[in-house]
Write a protein that holds these residues in place. Structure first.
Motif, PDB file in Angstrom:
ATOM      1  N   UNK A   2      26.931  54.720  28.062  1.00  0.00           N
ATOM      2  CA  UNK A   2      27.109  53.964  29.304  1.00  0.00           C
ATOM      3  C   UNK A   2      28.565  54.055  29.765  1.00  0.00           C
ATOM      4  N   UNK A   3      28.737  53.872  31.038  1.00  0.00           N
ATOM      5  CA  UNK A   3      30.082  53.852  31.625  1.00  0.00           C
ATOM      6  C   UNK A   3      30.402  52.431  32.060  1.00  0.00           C
ATOM      7  N   UNK A   4      31.615  52.015  31.806  1.00  0.00           N
ATOM      8  CA  UNK A   4      32.104  50.742  32.343  1.00  0.00           C
ATOM      9  C   UNK A   4      32.623  51.019  33.751  1.00  0.00           C
ATOM     10  N   UNK A   5      32.109  50.256  34.716  1.00  0.00           N
ATOM     11  CA  UNK A   5      32.433  50.485  36.123  1.00  0.00           C
ATOM     12  C   UNK A   5      33.259  49.327  36.659  1.00  0.00           C
ATOM     13  N   UNK A   6      34.357  49.673  37.300  1.00  0.00           N
ATOM     14  CA  UNK A   6      35.185  48.672  37.973  1.00  0.00           C
ATOM     15  C   UNK A   6      34.773  48.588  39.437  1.00  0.00           C
ATOM     16  N   UNK A   7      34.299  47.440  39.895  1.00  0.00           N
ATOM     17  CA  UNK A   7      33.857  47.339  41.302  1.00  0.00           C
ATOM     18  C   UNK A   7      35.013  47.554  42.275  1.00  0.00           C
ATOM     19  N   UNK A   8      34.677  48.138  43.413  1.00  0.00           N
ATOM     20  CA  UNK A   8      35.690  48.293  44.458  1.00  0.00           C
ATOM     21  C   UNK A   8      35.894  46.999  45.237  1.00  0.00           C
ATOM     22  N   UNK A   9      34.870  46.157  45.287  1.00  0.00           N
ATOM     23  CA  UNK A   9      34.968  44.927  46.054  1.00  0.00           C
ATOM     24  C   UNK A   9      35.798  43.893  45.296  1.00  0.00           C
ATOM     25  N   UNK A  10      36.608  43.148  46.029  1.00  0.00           N
ATOM     26  CA  UNK A  10      37.367  42.036  45.460  1.00  0.00           C
ATOM     27  C   UNK A  10      36.570  40.761  45.720  1.00  0.00           C
ATOM     28  N   UNK A  11      35.817  40.338  44.723  1.00  0.00           N
ATOM     29  CA  UNK A  11      34.907  39.205  44.907  1.00  0.00           C
ATOM     30  C   UNK A  11      35.642  37.898  45.203  1.00  0.00           C
ATOM     31  N   UNK A  12      36.858  37.771  44.726  1.00  0.00           N
ATOM     32  CA  UNK A  12      37.596  36.511  44.887  1.00  0.00           C
ATOM     33  C   UNK A  12      38.155  36.322  46.298  1.00  0.00           C
ATOM     34  N   UNK A  13      38.242  37.392  47.062  1.00  0.00           N
ATOM     35  CA  UNK A  13      38.884  37.286  48.376  1.00  0.00           C
ATOM     36  C   UNK A  13      37.891  37.364  49.535  1.00  0.00           C
ATOM     37  N   UNK A  14      36.606  37.405  49.237  1.00  0.00           N
ATOM     38  CA  UNK A  14      35.611  37.555  50.301  1.00  0.00           C
ATOM     39  C   UNK A  14      35.549  36.313  51.185  1.00  0.00           C
TER      40      UNK A  14
END
Length: 279
Positions: A254-266
């Motif tokens: 499996x690959x660990x994926x870093x999301x592009x979206x900044x969930x804290x600033x939405x």
């Protein structure tokens, strides 16, 4: 001394005035030359007159200070109100500029995916840690349904609607353990399953599981939704590969994926209410 002057000031003024008149009369009779009595009286009354004059000057200064202080306070209050109003105007201008930018980005996304039908919504609440969710301002009355994908104005995947009320909805974000959808690495076209993981949620990461043994991924590879299963749209940007691992059983890469979206600033998101299935 000040108390004495305050209590007997008027009497002393009257005495000093009478003495001054007597001295004036005496001086007039003596041709303008001060007689010994006038010298004595002037010597005695001079400190009193000076004290009374100083007290009057002090009182006038206090009055002017108090009057001017009130004016300054009024001017200061007026200036503060003007500054607050200007700050509100600046904030409104900045928010309007951001809103315009989001709309321009959404138009670009709609130009690329004309099949998407969007519903804009404000983020009104959020939770983190073991339950990474967002609460939105739109619900079933606006056509929002469970299973709808939620994206930013640029097409970054935010998550999937997991619960709907009349005028609100809950979104399980892409790092939530409820998430499971097809993903694909654009460089190698390697497909897998995007899913949340308890251990990775606190780091703001998710997995791309069940990768082929032969696949060679590198850090920075882009990951999109694959659209496999025809449940979710394809081509939504998820994030980038951070690293590749093999689970303890040795059966799953499996690959660990870093999301592009900044969930804290939405602040504002867009619900995809419908889309065309791409074969």
């Amino acid at each position: 001394m000040k108390d004495f002057l305050r209590q007997n000031g008027i009497l002393l003024v009257i005495i000093a005035l009478l003495l001054t008149i007597l001295i004036g009369v005496g001086t007039a009779f003596m041709g303008g030359n001060a007689d010994p009595l006038s010298n004595v009286v002037n010597t005695v009354t001079s400190p009193i007159r000076n004290g009374i004059a100083a007290a009057a000057d002090w009182a006038e200064g206090v009055y002017n200070y108090v009057f001017r202080y009130g004016q300054i306070q009024e001017e200061l209050a007026s200036l503060r109100a003007q500054v607050a109003e200007l700050e509100d105007q600046v904030r409104e201008g900045q928010e309007a500029a951001k809103q315009n930018e989001r709309l321009r980005e959404l138009l670009d996304l709609q130009a690329k995916r004309e099949d998407f039908v969007f519903e804009s919504a404000r983020v009104t609440g959020r939770t983190s840690n073991w339950d990474s969710t967002l609460t939105l301002s739109k619900g079933s009355s606006d056509g929002v349904a469970v299973g709808n994908c939620v994206v930013t104005s640029t097409g970054l995947l935010v998550g999937v609607v997991s619960q709907v009320g009349l005028n609100w909805s809950t979104v399980s974000t892409i790092i939530n353990t409820d998430i499971e959808m097809g993903g694909i690495v654009t460089r190698t076209y390697s497909a897998g399953v995007l899913e949340g993981d308890f251990a990775l949620m606190g780091q703001g990461r998710l997995k791309l599981s069940y990768l082929p043994d032969s696949v060679q991924l590198v850090s920075g590879d882009e990951v999109l939704t694959s659209g496999k299963g025809d449940v979710f749209p394809s081509g939504l940007v998820v994030g980038t590969v951070e690293a590749v691992f093999t689970d303890p059983s040795g059966m799953n890469r499996y690959a660990v994926v870093e999301p592009d979206v900044d969930l804290d600033s939405l602040v504002e998101v867009f619900v995809i209410k419908s889309f065309d299935i791409v074969e």
